[in-house]
Design a protein around this motif. Structure first.
Motif, PDB file in Angstrom:
ATOM      1  N   ALA A 103      29.699  51.785  65.170  1.00  0.00           N
ATOM      2  CA  ALA A 103      29.739  52.491  63.884  1.00  0.00           C
ATOM      3  C   ALA A 103      30.766  53.623  63.925  1.00  0.00           C
ATOM      4  N   GLY A 104      30.834  54.348  65.034  1.00  0.00           N
ATOM      5  CA  GLY A 104      31.823  55.418  65.170  1.00  0.00           C
ATOM      6  C   GLY A 104      33.241  54.885  65.165  1.00  0.00           C
ATOM      7  N   ALA A 105      33.460  53.754  65.810  1.00  0.00           N
ATOM      8  CA  ALA A 105      34.793  53.153  65.847  1.00  0.00           C
ATOM      9  C   ALA A 105      35.215  52.694  64.459  1.00  0.00           C
TER      10      ALA A 105
ATOM     11  N   GLY B   1      36.008  55.800  62.393  1.00  0.00           N
ATOM     12  CA  GLY B   1      37.272  56.398  62.824  1.00  0.00           C
ATOM     13  C   GLY B   1      38.480  55.608  62.369  1.00  0.00           C
ATOM     14  N   VAL B   2      38.429  54.300  62.527  1.00  0.00           N
ATOM     15  CA  VAL B   2      39.558  53.453  62.123  1.00  0.00           C
ATOM     16  C   VAL B   2      39.753  53.503  60.615  1.00  0.00           C
TER      17      VAL B   2
ATOM     18  N   VAL C 160      44.029  57.907  55.751  1.00  0.00           N
ATOM     19  CA  VAL C 160      44.981  59.013  55.807  1.00  0.00           C
ATOM     20  C   VAL C 160      46.410  58.488  55.868  1.00  0.00           C
ATOM     21  N   VAL C 161      46.654  57.491  56.695  1.00  0.00           N
ATOM     22  CA  VAL C 161      48.006  56.946  56.821  1.00  0.00           C
ATOM     23  C   VAL C 161      48.455  56.303  55.520  1.00  0.00           C
TER      24      VAL C 161
END
Length: 52
Positions: free
Chosen positions: A13-15, A18-19, A25-26
């Motif tokens: 879930a954290g990965a 984060g991705v 943002v990018v």
């Protein structure tokens, strides 16, 4: 068994979070000028003024 599953689910879930954050943002920073939040030639924020 439960003590092994919870950390694995948390890592996955954290990965994913984060991705997806990095991709958002990018993509917002590299979007077309009308979709991009910043424009160096004509800034949209006027500091010290009030808009109502």
């Amino acid at each position: 068994m439960g003590s092994v599953v919870a950390p694995i689910v948390s890592i996955v879930a954290g990965a994913v979070l984060g991705v997806s954050t990095i991709m958002g943002v990018v993509s917002s920073q590299t979007a077309a000028p009308e979709n991009s939040p910043g424009n160096a030639e004509s800034p949209t924020l006027e500091y010290g003024t009030l808009t109502e």
